[in-house]
Design an enzyme around this catalytic site. Sequence first.
Site, short mmCIF file in Angstrom:
data_model
loop_
_atom_site.label_atom_id
_atom_site.label_comp_id
_atom_site.label_asym_id
_atom_site.label_seq_id
_atom_site.Cartn_x
_atom_site.Cartn_y
_atom_site.Cartn_z
N TYR A 1 -2.88 8.68 36.23
CA TYR A 1 -3.74 8.18 35.16
C TYR A 1 -3.13 6.98 34.45
CZ TYR A 1 -6.03 12.80 35.51
OH TYR A 1 -6.65 13.95 35.94
N SER B 1 -3.89 21.45 42.35
CA SER B 1 -5.16 20.83 41.98
C SER B 1 -5.89 20.41 43.25
CB SER B 1 -4.90 19.62 41.08
OG SER B 1 -6.12 19.06 40.61
N ASN B 2 -7.19 20.66 43.25
CA ASN B 2 -8.03 20.32 44.39
C ASN B 2 -7.64 21.09 45.65
OD1 ASN B 2 -9.61 18.08 43.06
ND2 ASN B 2 -7.52 17.24 42.86
N LYS C 1 -12.99 15.04 29.27
CA LYS C 1 -12.48 13.80 28.71
C LYS C 1 -13.34 13.43 27.51
CE LYS C 1 -12.64 8.86 29.45
NZ LYS C 1 -13.20 7.78 30.31
N PRO D 1 -16.10 18.55 33.78
CA PRO D 1 -16.98 19.69 33.49
C PRO D 1 -18.37 19.28 33.03
CG PRO D 1 -15.46 19.35 31.67
CD PRO D 1 -15.02 18.42 32.79
N ILE E 1 -15.07 14.41 20.73
CA ILE E 1 -13.97 15.37 20.69
C ILE E 1 -14.37 16.61 19.90
CG2 ILE E 1 -11.68 15.76 19.68
CD1 ILE E 1 -11.02 12.83 20.54
N TRP F 1 -8.30 11.55 31.99
CA TRP F 1 -8.56 10.69 33.15
C TRP F 1 -9.38 9.47 32.71
CZ3 TRP F 1 -13.20 10.71 36.67
CH2 TRP F 1 -13.00 9.89 37.77
N ASN G 1 -17.34 18.66 21.64
CA ASN G 1 -16.86 19.51 22.72
C ASN G 1 -16.16 20.75 22.17
OD1 ASN G 1 -17.83 17.67 24.60
ND2 ASN G 1 -15.84 16.71 24.95
#
Length: 261
Positions: A36, A124-125, A215, A174, A222, A7, A225
């Site tokens: 996106y 989603s959502n 993201k 997150p 990267i 995103w 995470n």
Amino acid sequence: MLGLGTWQNDDAEQCAESVRTALEAGYRHIDTAQAYDNESAVGDGIAAADVDRDDIFLATKVWISNLSHDDVIETTEESLDKLGVESLDLLYIHWAAGEYDPEETLPAFDELVDRGLIDRVGVSNFEPHHVETAMDVLDAPVFANQVETHPFLQQSELREHAVEQDYELVAYSPLARGEVFGHDVIEAIAKDHGVSEAQVSLAWLREKGVTAIPKATSETHIRDNLASLDLSLTDAEIDRIDGIETVDRRINPDWSPAAWD
């Protein structure tokens, strides 16, 4: 239980490079969406990576203006072309809003499964009763519900519902859009382990049975995470994080759950 979110990663060159970097670092789950505006770049990154397509779990989402039956089919075919793949591992309904009509939208997803263009259906959502409606209408199972989840919005009800109804909960944002950094509890736990606050938040989500898709664009972030997979939190540390919830959404558009009912 960790993927790469894309995103706002809308610079084509940067997006492709971050996807390539993530895959070659060890990620195997890549998440994007029609909204996106980066599906082509994500596809370029997948093509450039020294990783077999069969080893990659690729997900995208159908936007709210494309949820009529025919638009679901047409725009999914366009997404496949942009991504440069023959099929998707997971296709989400991005929000239960706009043109979403369970009786019209969901049969199109079943049709895509039957045609072999998608392997799994996601939402989603969605709140629990929206998930249950989808389960009642779909022939295919609901594989996942992707929602905003982090230490400040812990989604306890949805996590329990996911276990009860046997689907995956996937966390976007997150890291609470960076707000986990500097929070006293998360920072203290990170210092105790000699890791970043990002790793603590991601490890907490994993302990809760949630797949996170943070993201990241730089190789440093990267890899940081990804290193969260090696972090184990104690029960006491998990309890401390559980105690900081503020039930505060960072993503709250007019069509968010708060506006539905």
